[in-house]
Design an enzyme around this catalytic site. Structure first.
Site, PDB file in Angstrom:
ATOM      1  N   GLY A 120       0.817  -1.214   0.000  1.00 34.38           N
ATOM      2  CA  GLY A 120       0.000   0.000   0.000  1.00 34.38           C
ATOM      3  C   GLY A 120       0.846   1.258   0.000  1.00 34.38           C
ATOM      4  O   GLY A 120       2.014   1.226  -0.378  1.00 34.38           O
ATOM      5  N   LEU A 163       0.466   3.645  -2.038  1.00 36.55           N
ATOM      6  CA  LEU A 163       0.848   3.502  -3.448  1.00 36.55           C
ATOM      7  C   LEU A 163       1.261   4.834  -4.076  1.00 36.55           C
ATOM      8  O   LEU A 163       0.747   5.887  -3.722  1.00 36.55           O
ATOM      9  CB  LEU A 163      -0.313   2.902  -4.245  1.00 36.55           C
ATOM     10  CG  LEU A 163      -0.813   1.537  -3.760  1.00 36.55           C
ATOM     11  CD1 LEU A 163      -1.927   1.030  -4.665  1.00 36.55           C
ATOM     12  CD2 LEU A 163       0.319   0.512  -3.687  1.00 36.55           C
ATOM     13  N   HIS A 164       2.191   4.747  -5.014  1.00 33.89           N
ATOM     14  CA  HIS A 164       2.667   5.921  -5.743  1.00 33.89           C
ATOM     15  C   HIS A 164       2.819   5.522  -7.215  1.00 33.89           C
ATOM     16  O   HIS A 164       2.494   4.379  -7.604  1.00 33.89           O
ATOM     17  CB  HIS A 164       3.975   6.434  -5.142  1.00 33.89           C
ATOM     18  CG  HIS A 164       4.994   5.348  -4.915  1.00 33.89           C
ATOM     19  ND1 HIS A 164       5.606   4.684  -5.944  1.00 33.89           N
ATOM     20  CD2 HIS A 164       5.478   4.797  -3.770  1.00 33.89           C
ATOM     21  CE1 HIS A 164       6.434   3.789  -5.460  1.00 33.89           C
ATOM     22  NE2 HIS A 164       6.375   3.818  -4.130  1.00 33.89           N
ATOM     23  N   GLY A 179       5.297   4.696  -8.895  1.00 31.50           N
ATOM     24  CA  GLY A 179       6.148   3.515  -9.103  1.00 31.50           C
ATOM     25  C   GLY A 179       5.299   2.243  -9.081  1.00 31.50           C
ATOM     26  O   GLY A 179       5.458   1.346  -9.923  1.00 31.50           O
ATOM     27  N   HIS A 180       4.358   2.176  -8.111  1.00 26.50           N
ATOM     28  CA  HIS A 180       3.460   1.015  -8.065  1.00 26.50           C
ATOM     29  C   HIS A 180       2.558   0.986  -9.306  1.00 26.50           C
ATOM     30  O   HIS A 180       2.313  -0.070  -9.882  1.00 26.50           O
ATOM     31  CB  HIS A 180       2.562   1.083  -6.822  1.00 26.50           C
ATOM     32  CG  HIS A 180       3.271   0.918  -5.530  1.00 26.50           C
ATOM     33  ND1 HIS A 180       3.438   1.942  -4.636  1.00 26.50           N
ATOM     34  CD2 HIS A 180       3.865  -0.167  -4.964  1.00 26.50           C
ATOM     35  CE1 HIS A 180       4.086   1.501  -3.574  1.00 26.50           C
ATOM     36  NE2 HIS A 180       4.371   0.231  -3.748  1.00 26.50           N
ATOM     37  N   LYS A 239      13.778  -1.189  -7.521  1.00 30.13           N
ATOM     38  CA  LYS A 239      14.201  -0.341  -6.392  1.00 30.13           C
ATOM     39  C   LYS A 239      14.605  -1.242  -5.225  1.00 30.13           C
ATOM     40  O   LYS A 239      15.568  -0.982  -4.527  1.00 30.13           O
ATOM     41  CB  LYS A 239      13.047   0.589  -5.977  1.00 30.13           C
ATOM     42  CG  LYS A 239      13.499   1.953  -5.563  1.00 30.13           C
ATOM     43  CD  LYS A 239      13.678   2.206  -4.111  1.00 30.13           C
ATOM     44  CE  LYS A 239      12.473   2.218  -3.280  1.00 30.13           C
ATOM     45  NZ  LYS A 239      12.807   1.808  -1.905  1.00 30.13           N
ATOM     46  N   ASP A 240      13.841  -2.329  -5.048  1.00 27.72           N
ATOM     47  CA  ASP A 240      14.198  -3.331  -4.040  1.00 27.72           C
ATOM     48  C   ASP A 240      14.972  -4.436  -4.753  1.00 27.72           C
ATOM     49  O   ASP A 240      14.486  -5.557  -4.924  1.00 27.72           O
ATOM     50  CB  ASP A 240      12.931  -3.873  -3.382  1.00 27.72           C
ATOM     51  CG  ASP A 240      12.216  -2.808  -2.573  1.00 27.72           C
ATOM     52  OD1 ASP A 240      12.786  -2.348  -1.578  1.00 27.72           O
ATOM     53  OD2 ASP A 240      11.111  -2.396  -2.966  1.00 27.72           O
ATOM     54  N   GLN A 247      15.584  -7.682  -2.865  1.00 25.80           N
ATOM     55  CA  GLN A 247      14.309  -8.407  -2.698  1.00 25.80           C
ATOM     56  C   GLN A 247      13.954  -9.150  -3.981  1.00 25.80           C
ATOM     57  O   GLN A 247      13.523 -10.296  -3.951  1.00 25.80           O
ATOM     58  CB  GLN A 247      13.203  -7.421  -2.323  1.00 25.80           C
ATOM     59  CG  GLN A 247      11.806  -8.028  -2.403  1.00 25.80           C
ATOM     60  CD  GLN A 247      10.724  -7.098  -1.927  1.00 25.80           C
ATOM     61  OE1 GLN A 247      10.533  -6.964  -0.734  1.00 25.80           O
ATOM     62  NE2 GLN A 247      10.002  -6.469  -2.834  1.00 25.80           N
ATOM     63  N   SER A 300       7.280   4.440  -0.775  1.00 24.92           N
ATOM     64  CA  SER A 300       6.196   4.793   0.153  1.00 24.92           C
ATOM     65  C   SER A 300       6.753   5.564   1.336  1.00 24.92           C
ATOM     66  O   SER A 300       6.065   6.395   1.929  1.00 24.92           O
ATOM     67  CB  SER A 300       5.515   3.519   0.647  1.00 24.92           C
ATOM     68  OG  SER A 300       5.059   2.782  -0.466  1.00 24.92           O
TER      69      SER A 300
HETATM   70  O1  PAF Z   1       8.031  -4.700  -1.819  1.00 26.63           O
HETATM   71  C1  PAF Z   1       7.041  -4.760  -1.054  1.00 26.63           C
HETATM   72  O2  PAF Z   1       6.177  -3.898  -1.048  1.00 26.63           O
HETATM   73  C2  PAF Z   1       6.907  -5.937  -0.108  1.00 26.63           C
HETATM   74  O3  PAF Z   1       8.147  -6.348   0.360  1.00 26.63           O
HETATM   75  C3  PAF Z   1       6.126  -7.115  -0.703  1.00 26.63           C
HETATM   76  C4  PAF Z   1       6.843  -7.720  -1.893  1.00 26.63           C
HETATM   77  C5  PAF Z   1       4.743  -6.652  -1.125  1.00 26.63           C
HETATM   78  C6  PAF Z   1       5.967  -8.225   0.335  1.00 26.63           C
HETATM   79  O4  PAF Z   1       5.279  -7.764   1.458  1.00 26.63           O
END
Ligand code: PAF
Length: 289
Positions: free
Chosen positions: A31, A33-34, A36-37, A148-149, A152, A185
């Site tokens: 959530g 959200l911007h 980028g999302h 950006k992540d 991850q 965010s």
């Molecule tokens: O990148 C994120 O917003 C979170 O780490 C994700 C992938 C939604 C998991 O909670």
């Protein structure tokens, strides 16, 4: 667009879509959200028939309880932004996703142990636990994650490979504000001065990118770290140049043709991360020769 709170309602909607032969694109989010999302959601819409976005602030990936408490929660505004872009928004309560709020343990070597894994113990256990649950529920053809992540993204690619999940992970470029700040965010929490100070992160990354071929790794890191003076308003947590696939620290450029510089820094109590990929000129030249 339909907002759904339970796993059973979501799986029913997805089963119905799949029974009609529709493909599913999934964007997991926390959530706040911007743009980028929205970019990820638009990518999903371009690829798939049905676009599912999840909004769930996952407690198990916050190693710092204060960070979880202060994480922006803006469901109404998020749904307004997604209207006309997503088909299903999955916004479950914590009790819907966890009977016990705890993570499984995941070990993908350096991908989970270095940098974010080192400075945020348990973070990737939480990320992998929730992403595995979400992918199992949504069963998407494609899932979209921002670079950006960067770490991850690498961890999730490893997770999907390790678990043999039938989904394609689609990496998407970082979206930046016009002045270069990577959209996040967490930027919502920056005051005017902190927002200005935070620019040092993307400016340093671009500076190092400009010098990638005329400095060695040590020189690049010195150049970058020296920018984070006590007067900068930022406190550097880490700056590293690693192999983009293995996260092995780069010493010899030739051995790591695709690298990435990653930075984590605090502006006040707000932790920001950003990165830039590096492809060295001489290795590119060899490839095209
Ligand atoms: O990148 C994120 O917003 C979170 O780490 C994700 C992938 C939604 C998991 O909670």
């Amino acid at each position: 667009m339909i907002v759904i709170e339970t796993i059973s309602d979501l799986t029913a909607q997805i089963a119905e879509a799949k029974s009609k032969g529709l493909t599913v694109g999934f964007v997991p989010t926390m959530g706040a959200l911007h743009q980028g999302h929205l970019h990820l959601v638009q990518k999903a819409a371009a690829a798939a028939d049905l676009v599912v976005v999840s909004i769930f602030v996952n407690p198990t990936q916050f190693n710092n309880p204060d960070d979880l408490l202060k994480y922006p929660k803006t469901l109404e505004a998020d749904c307004a932004l997604l209207e006309n872009h997503a088909d299903l928004v999955f916004a479950p309560a914590t009790t819907e996703m966890y009977t016990r709020v705890e993570s499984k343990k995941w070990d993908f070597g350096r991908l989970t142990s270095s940098l974010e894994g080192h400075f945020r113990p348990g973070h990737f256990d939480g990320v992998c636990t929730i992403v595995q649950k979400l992918l199992t529920i949504v069963q998407p053809d494609w899932a979209f994650f921002g670079k950006k992540d960067f770490q991850q993204l690498a961890v999730i690619q490893a997770l999907v490979r390790a678990e043999g999940m039938p989904v394609s992970i689609v990496p998407c470029d970082t979206i930046r504000e016009p002045d270069g700040l990577a959209m996040s965010s967490r930027n919502m929490r920056l005051n005017h001065q902190q927002r200005q100070d935070a620019l040092l992160i993307s400016r340093t990354l671009h500076l190092l990118h400009d010098h990638k071929d005329d400095c060695n790794i040590e020189q690049l890191l010195d150049l970058g770290k020296n920018a984070f003076t006590p007067a900068s308003g930022l406190s550097l947590e880490y700056m590293a140049i690693v192999d983009a696939l293995t996260f092995e620290p780069v010493e010899d450029k030739a051995a790591h043709p695709h690298a990435v510089i990653l930075i984590a820094a605090f502006v006040g109590d707000i932790r920001l991360i950003d990165n830039i990929e590096l492809k060295w000129a001489d290795t590119l030249a060899k490839k095209t020769a």
